[in-house]
Design a protein around this motif. Structure first.
Motif, PDB file in Angstrom:
ATOM      1  N   GLY A   1       2.174   3.190   8.882  1.00 48.05           N
ATOM      2  CA  GLY A   1       0.861   3.169   8.227  1.00 48.05           C
ATOM      3  C   GLY A   1      -0.247   2.681   9.141  1.00 48.05           C
ATOM      4  O   GLY A   1      -0.157   2.756  10.364  1.00 48.05           O
ATOM      5  N   ASP A   2      -1.299   2.141   8.523  1.00 49.14           N
ATOM      6  CA  ASP A   2      -2.523   1.813   9.254  1.00 49.14           C
ATOM      7  C   ASP A   2      -2.362   0.671  10.245  1.00 49.14           C
ATOM      8  O   ASP A   2      -3.220   0.483  11.109  1.00 49.14           O
ATOM      9  CB  ASP A   2      -3.647   1.447   8.273  1.00 49.14           C
TER      10      ASP A   2
ATOM     11  N   GLY B   1       0.835  -1.198   0.000  1.00 49.38           N
ATOM     12  CA  GLY B   1       0.000   0.000   0.000  1.00 49.38           C
ATOM     13  C   GLY B   1       0.870   1.249   0.000  1.00 49.38           C
ATOM     14  O   GLY B   1       2.084   1.179  -0.211  1.00 49.38           O
ATOM     15  N   PHE B   2       0.240   2.391   0.250  1.00 52.71           N
ATOM     16  CA  PHE B   2       0.992   3.648   0.292  1.00 52.71           C
ATOM     17  C   PHE B   2       2.217   3.541   1.195  1.00 52.71           C
ATOM     18  O   PHE B   2       3.326   3.890   0.805  1.00 52.71           O
ATOM     19  CB  PHE B   2       0.107   4.780   0.830  1.00 52.71           C
ATOM     20  N   ALA B   3       2.018   3.045   2.431  1.00 52.38           N
ATOM     21  CA  ALA B   3       3.089   3.049   3.424  1.00 52.38           C
ATOM     22  C   ALA B   3       4.293   2.247   2.940  1.00 52.38           C
ATOM     23  O   ALA B   3       5.428   2.736   2.945  1.00 52.38           O
ATOM     24  CB  ALA B   3       2.561   2.497   4.752  1.00 52.38           C
ATOM     25  N   GLY B   4       4.048   1.014   2.486  1.00 56.99           N
ATOM     26  CA  GLY B   4       5.147   0.148   2.081  1.00 56.99           C
ATOM     27  C   GLY B   4       5.848   0.638   0.825  1.00 56.99           C
ATOM     28  O   GLY B   4       7.079   0.710   0.764  1.00 56.99           O
TER      29      GLY B   4
ATOM     30  N   ASN C   1      -0.754  10.746   6.007  1.00 57.87           N
ATOM     31  CA  ASN C   1       0.267  10.445   7.005  1.00 57.87           C
ATOM     32  C   ASN C   1       1.207   9.350   6.526  1.00 57.87           C
ATOM     33  O   ASN C   1       2.421   9.441   6.714  1.00 57.87           O
ATOM     34  CB  ASN C   1      -0.388  10.035   8.328  1.00 57.87           C
ATOM     35  N   ALA C   2       0.653   8.309   5.896  1.00 54.08           N
ATOM     36  CA  ALA C   2       1.493   7.186   5.469  1.00 54.08           C
ATOM     37  C   ALA C   2       2.604   7.669   4.546  1.00 54.08           C
ATOM     38  O   ALA C   2       3.762   7.257   4.663  1.00 54.08           O
ATOM     39  CB  ALA C   2       0.635   6.120   4.774  1.00 54.08           C
ATOM     40  N   VAL C   3       2.255   8.568   3.626  1.00 58.03           N
ATOM     41  CA  VAL C   3       3.236   9.056   2.658  1.00 58.03           C
ATOM     42  C   VAL C   3       4.350   9.822   3.369  1.00 58.03           C
ATOM     43  O   VAL C   3       5.542   9.653   3.068  1.00 58.03           O
ATOM     44  CB  VAL C   3       2.533   9.937   1.604  1.00 58.03           C
ATOM     45  N   ARG C   4       3.977  10.647   4.358  1.00 55.06           N
ATOM     46  CA  ARG C   4       4.990  11.423   5.096  1.00 55.06           C
ATOM     47  C   ARG C   4       5.816  10.526   6.008  1.00 55.06           C
ATOM     48  O   ARG C   4       7.026  10.699   6.136  1.00 55.06           O
ATOM     49  CB  ARG C   4       4.314  12.498   5.948  1.00 55.06           C
TER      50      ARG C   4
END
Lengths: 450, 450
Positions: free
Chosen positions: A310-311, A16-19, A332-335
């Motif tokens: 992330g989440d 996902g975004f975070a990874g 937030n995940a992106v930052r």
């Protein structure tokens, strides 16, 4: 664990975004360094741009335009993308077991682990929800909901029994948070548009839509006035909004809410809960009551070789006066990913880590019909201007010029030509010629509970 | 059977070119007449523009852009589109049983029947073909092949065993007719392009492609020189072309051809045969040895209330000196539909019927790499000019300005940005939240036959 012979392996779990953003930020930080390699394990070989998922459901956007191939986002020779499911995580033994397309389990060893597994839909044990409702987290969810809605219109067109017909034409969204309101707005838009253009034999007044929320407000993520505005707009468009109302039970052709009210429906969309992927709690790192990984402000977990982001993580906000952690948002995940990449490289190089700090730019929600609500830099916006900002913001976030052009053109073409009720059934995509090619009912008919 | 109370019901079975174009032509002929109603039964709620299917497989075109919603093509108040499978046809009792999305059988009575059920892939009983090969007839086929090819590249990237790796990276197309050559050309294009851009860890030389044909020529539908040109071009691009070579057996990780040659491969595409849908032969009308409906030049069958059209029918060509029937092509189906609609209305009104007559404009095939071959108005064309004519012709045939713009833009954008290896897995689209969300291997691993 790393040696001179072998590069230090950073294993990232979750596409996902975070990874993915962590992997991208690591590639940028590492530059031409060859002593660190990145392994990214993802269930799909692409990253889903989740904020635009409801528009895939309604057919405004093509599914392929809101996903980005991982191999198009990660370019280093020493980066490996592994399309597989995570089966087990052993943070003590530094090994993760994954199941790939060949059907065999594979054991991946690591030096540094990043837990970025995100969340899955939480049903809170509500009877029938797992069996009869659809979620809105994955592409399969979006396709499933779309095909079910079309199926209902097709059945209703030919149905004589008024009770069955009413259940076919009633659509219930559970959960009135950001995801629920955006799904509800887009769904209602879609149903009414295709009815008008393609199913004129069904009356406009025969379609019923409900939004059911346990809390006493719509859009709890935003200030109360914004939620009230969204509620008023949805009601004006025909939504029955039920606040402070739990969903008690979902059956095949009806849903029971509140104090026993029964709504006949075959379409319940559930956006009311997210929980972390369950294998996180079994990975050997410290988790909270909900199963999310407890981290320090640096995103370190209770194991020094594992980070979480992330989440699936609770990251304390050192600047929040009430001590609340960061919200589980894509923003937030992106930052977090940028900070985490810096921290991982710092750890490898023996430098000190820094805490994640960020103040949110704002929150925007689209509620359909070219209407939005939100708060940006502390300023409250609503109406078409908020909707326009919503589109502009997410468009600017779509990775790459290719996808930006395609998403932009999809919006223009849908504005020109409208949407359509094509029901793509590719569910037997994995079958060989031996497939019977038989029609499968999108809605299960195994038992009739009503 | 029609009475003054009830309109004359024309029941059309099949949602391909033949069936949908017949319904469209009937709507035009009937105009504002209210004494005839049209019922169209189709497995999908859209018509698939089959000539562009290989480009969906390679991702040049979006799947939704090559399908047209039936309700967008048929507009009369007295036209009903029924998304269902045909279960049984009783031409004596004038009743057809269909299975709809509700899982219940429905009996549809008719006054006039049109059999337009097309063809399904014919495997000729070749062992393992049904189980291990994929076809190229439906959207699910195109998705299935695309996802399998990507899966093979992903597995090969991580595979150490050279034998397994070779099977992963070998692609075999069975059948070198129009469909086989177009699929082969597009497939090879796609594999090499995504390898170069997204799987650079796999060597160009590691990919092997085969084209296997029982007949002694490529593109038997065209004059021999055109087939020879296509063959030479495909060989120059790396294809091993095996003519006069039967496929003996397909196993999970290899295929046996000719006199026992074994090619290691996990991807066999079968385009070598089409047969009529089997329920046609059980419908009570006269059929030929292959199960296709024998019709008069007027498309009447042996039952006066039933007509047959398209790939499931053998329609004699009264002008052919050798007495050969019309070829089962989309071009013919579209023309037949106009004649058939006129004949149905003539029959209802008690006027005499006319035979179908048509001389083909020509045949064009795309063989990938911006190259085509064909014959148009008796003139032989090849190279990029033939490819350009191929695109132009099919573009002009795409129904509606909406789809024309979208297909055109897809071509422009793919030329600008290239294609990508996104593996859309929406096969569990029909599942509710209870879905385990587990990865399913696109290629079956139940037994290892090698």
């Amino acid at each position: 664990m790393s040696s001179a012979q072998r590069p230090h392996r950073v294993l990232i779990l979750g596409g996902g975004f975070a990874g993915v953003m962590t992997a991208q930020a690591l590639e940028r930080r590492l530059g031409k360094r060859r002593d660190v390699e990145i392994w990214l394990v993802s269930r799909d070989n692409f990253m889903l741009f989740t904020p635009l998922l409801p528009e895939v459901c309604s057919g405004v956007l093509e599914p392929r335009h809101v996903v980005m191939p991982l191999r198009g986002m990660l370019h280093h020779q020493s980066t490996w993308c592994i399309t597989a499911d995570v089966e087990a995580i052993d943070t003590q033994g530094h090994v993760v077991t994954v199941m790939g397309g060949d059907g065999d389990p594979h054991r991946l060893q690591y030096d540094t682990l990043v837990l970025a597994l995100g969340g899955i839909t939480h049903t809170f044990g509500i009877p029938g929800l797992e069996e009869h409702a659809v979620g809105m987290k994955t592409l399969a969810d979006a396709f499933g909901l779309r095909n079910r809605v079309i199926e209902m219109l097709e059945r209703a067109e030919l149905e004589d029994d008024p009770r069955i017909r009413q259940a076919d034409l009633t659509f219930v969204v559970g959960g009135a948070g950001l995801s629920g309101v955006e799904t509800a707005g887009e769904l209602e838009d879609f149903v009414r548009r295709v009815r008008r253009h393609y199913y004129p034999k069904i009356g406009e007044g025969d379609i019923h839509t409900y939004l059911v929320e346990l809390k006493n407000e719509v859009l709890a993520e935003l200030p109360p006035e914004m939620g009230a505005f969204a509620r008023q707009r949805l009601e004006r468009r025909g939504f029955e909004v039920r606040l402070g109302t739990p969903i008690r039970e979902v059956r095949e052709a009806e849903v029971v809410i509140g104090e026993g009210e029964v709504i006949p429906t075959r379409t319940v969309v559930w956006t009311g809960g997210v929980r972390p992927a369950p294998m996180v709690a079994r990975s050997g790192v410290e988790v909270d009551h909900a199963g999310r990984v407890k981290t320090r402000p640096t995103m370190e977990t209770s194991r020094s070789t594992a980070f979480a982001i992330g989440d699936c993580a609770v990251i304390p906000n050192v600047e929040d006066p009430d001590g609340r952690p960061f919200a589980p948002t894509a923003q937030n995940a992106v930052r977090e990913a940028k900070r985490l990449a810096a921290n991982i490289v710092a750890r490898i190089d023996g430098r000190p880590l820094s805490p994640y700090r960020y103040r949110t730019i704002g929150t925007l929600a689209s509620i359909g019909h070219h209407t939005g609500v939100g708060v940006v830099f502390g300023i409250r916006v609503r109406g078409w201007i908020a909707w326009f900002m919503w589109r502009g913001y997410y468009w600017s976030r779509v990775p790459g010029i290719n996808r930006k052009v395609r998403v932009g053109l999809d919006w223009v073409l849908t504005a020109l030509f409208g949407t359509d009720p094509v029901q793509l059934k590719v569910e037997d995509a994995s079958s060989a010629l031996g497939s019977t090619g038989r029609r499968r009912a999108p809605v299960r008919d195994r038992d009739t509970s009503d």
